[in-house]
Design an enzyme around this catalytic site. Structure first.
Site, mmCIF file in Angstrom:
data_model
loop_
_atom_site.group_PDB
_atom_site.id
_atom_site.type_symbol
_atom_site.label_atom_id
_atom_site.label_comp_id
_atom_site.label_asym_id
_atom_site.label_seq_id
_atom_site.Cartn_x
_atom_site.Cartn_y
_atom_site.Cartn_z
ATOM 1 N N GLY A 36 0.843 -1.207 0.000
ATOM 2 C CA GLY A 36 0.000 0.000 0.000
ATOM 3 C C GLY A 36 0.868 1.243 0.000
ATOM 4 O O GLY A 36 0.691 2.161 -0.818
ATOM 5 N N HIS A 37 1.859 1.261 0.910
ATOM 6 C CA HIS A 37 2.796 2.389 0.958
ATOM 7 C C HIS A 37 3.554 2.498 -0.387
ATOM 8 O O HIS A 37 3.772 3.600 -0.900
ATOM 9 C CB HIS A 37 3.832 2.181 2.059
ATOM 10 C CG HIS A 37 3.269 2.122 3.447
ATOM 11 N ND1 HIS A 37 3.272 0.981 4.205
ATOM 12 C CD2 HIS A 37 2.689 3.076 4.228
ATOM 13 C CE1 HIS A 37 2.732 1.230 5.404
ATOM 14 N NE2 HIS A 37 2.366 2.491 5.435
HETATM 15 P P1 AMP Z 1 0.575 4.665 7.718
HETATM 16 O O1 AMP Z 1 2.005 4.208 7.668
HETATM 17 O O2 AMP Z 1 -0.383 3.595 8.120
HETATM 18 O O3 AMP Z 1 0.402 5.958 8.462
HETATM 19 O O4 AMP Z 1 0.177 4.994 6.225
HETATM 20 C C1 AMP Z 1 0.915 5.896 5.454
HETATM 21 C C2 AMP Z 1 0.161 6.197 4.190
HETATM 22 O O5 AMP Z 1 -0.068 4.982 3.458
HETATM 23 C C3 AMP Z 1 -1.227 6.805 4.455
HETATM 24 O O6 AMP Z 1 -1.472 7.828 3.516
HETATM 25 C C4 AMP Z 1 -2.145 5.635 4.248
HETATM 26 O O7 AMP Z 1 -3.454 5.993 3.851
HETATM 27 C C5 AMP Z 1 -1.436 4.876 3.138
HETATM 28 N N1 AMP Z 1 -1.856 3.482 3.124
HETATM 29 C C6 AMP Z 1 -1.825 2.597 4.156
HETATM 30 N N2 AMP Z 1 -2.350 1.414 3.780
HETATM 31 C C7 AMP Z 1 -2.738 1.555 2.494
HETATM 32 C C8 AMP Z 1 -3.366 0.689 1.546
HETATM 33 N N3 AMP Z 1 -3.713 -0.555 1.840
HETATM 34 N N4 AMP Z 1 -3.609 1.174 0.307
HETATM 35 C C9 AMP Z 1 -3.280 2.454 -0.015
HETATM 36 N N5 AMP Z 1 -2.678 3.313 0.828
HETATM 37 C C10 AMP Z 1 -2.420 2.871 2.063
#
Ligand code: AMP
Length: 282
Positions: A36-37
């Site tokens: 996702g990241h």
């Molecule tokens: P986090 O590390 O969880 O704070 O996420 C960092 C970024 O990655 C944020 O903008 C999230 O929305 C994005 N993100 C996390 N998981 C996903 C996913 N499965 N698909 C798309 N973007 C994601």
């Protein structure tokens, strides 16, 4: 790829890139990176000359009793993945570097958008997010910043902040990346045991059921919400935090489904709280 831990050095480096006429794409994360990241990184790579990824588990967005201490971390593995993703710089500051002793400045978006969904159980969460994201914008000087639709309310609040505080950059939303079986990727999925992992599929299943009901012509929000809840309850371990349908532009209430709506879920499996959502347009 360069790694920076100092705010000043990161900012100087970004200023230098700008002086050379390069555009900067920023991908803010809390690390423990997954596909996702990396989808955000790929979008940034495509759109900008320079890609900066920040890795910082931001303490001020976690409430008391939440998983700040337990949040998974693996900077070495993250760095390897980012190197392969052709990232130019990683910004991985310490807590002290971001919030030195006596730190007392916060950025907050008020209004309905910041009071619903996740804010109900996490009242200080979005203030922590908007504060750290503002700091990252000032440090990394991005032309574009990339956020996942996975955190739908977060990206809406950040878009509002950027608009209202006139940050000179644009926000790019990236669609949710899912496992083959439909589970949305999340760093928190590692908390799930095998049984909970199976049960967590009910998130995407209920979103799809709601979408199908809308596509078959149902426009009554209460009826669609009822199907959402019923479907989630077929999973014996699922504890619903919320299952809501709101106007996708500002999270206002809707009775009839029209235009674009956001179907948003937060469900707990054991102690692990997962969120997921779907945009539906009629
Ligand atoms: P986090 O590390 O969880 O704070 O996420 C960092 C970024 O990655 C944020 O903008 C999230 O929305 C994005 N993100 C996390 N998981 C996903 C996913 N499965 N698909 C798309 N973007 C994601």
């Amino acid at each position: 790829m360069q790694t920076f831990t100092s705010v000043i050095k990161m900012q100087e480096w970004c200023k230098e890139q700008k002086r050379e006429g390069k555009t900067i794409g920023l991908v803010p994360t809390m690390g423990y990176l997954h596909q996702g990241h990396l989808a955000l990184v790929r979008e940034a790579r495509r759109a900008c000359d320079i890609v900066v990824v920040s890795i910082f588990v931001n303490p001020i967005q976690f409430g008391v009793g939440e998983d700040f201490e337990d949040y998974p971390r693996d900077l070495d593995k993250d760095s390897l993945l980012l190197e392969q993703g052709q990232v130019d710089a990683v910004f991985a500051p310490s807590i002290k570097e971001m919030y030195p002793l006596g730190y007392n400045s916060f950025v907050e978006v008020l209004g309905e958008i910041s009071q619903k969904l996740c804010a109900q159980s996490r009242p200080i969460h979005f203030r922590g997010v908007t504060t750290v994201v503002s700091k990252l914008f000032h440090i990394c000087l991005p032309d574009q910043a990339f956020f996942g639709q996975k955190d739908a309310q977060q990206v809406m609040i950040i878009e509002k902040m950027v608009r209202e505080l006139n940050f000179p950059l644009s926000i790019v939303r990236v669609p949710i990346v899912r496992e083959e079986d439909g589970l949305a990727l999340s760093s928190r999925n590692v908390y799930l045991d095998a049984e909970q992992r199976k049960q967590a599929l009910v998130l995407n299943r209920s979103l799809q059921a709601a979408r199908e009901l809308i596509q078959s012509g149902e426009r009554n929000v209460a009826k669609v919400k009822s199907l959402l809840e019923q479907t989630i309850k077929t999973s014996p371990g699922a504890i619903i935090g919320y299952a809501e349908i709101y106007d996708a532009s500002d999270l206002t209430e809707v009775e009839e489904i029209k235009g674009q709506v956001l179907i948003a879920l937060a469900v707990k499996f054991g102690t692990t709280r997962l969120i997921d959502n779907l945009l539906v347009e009629v």
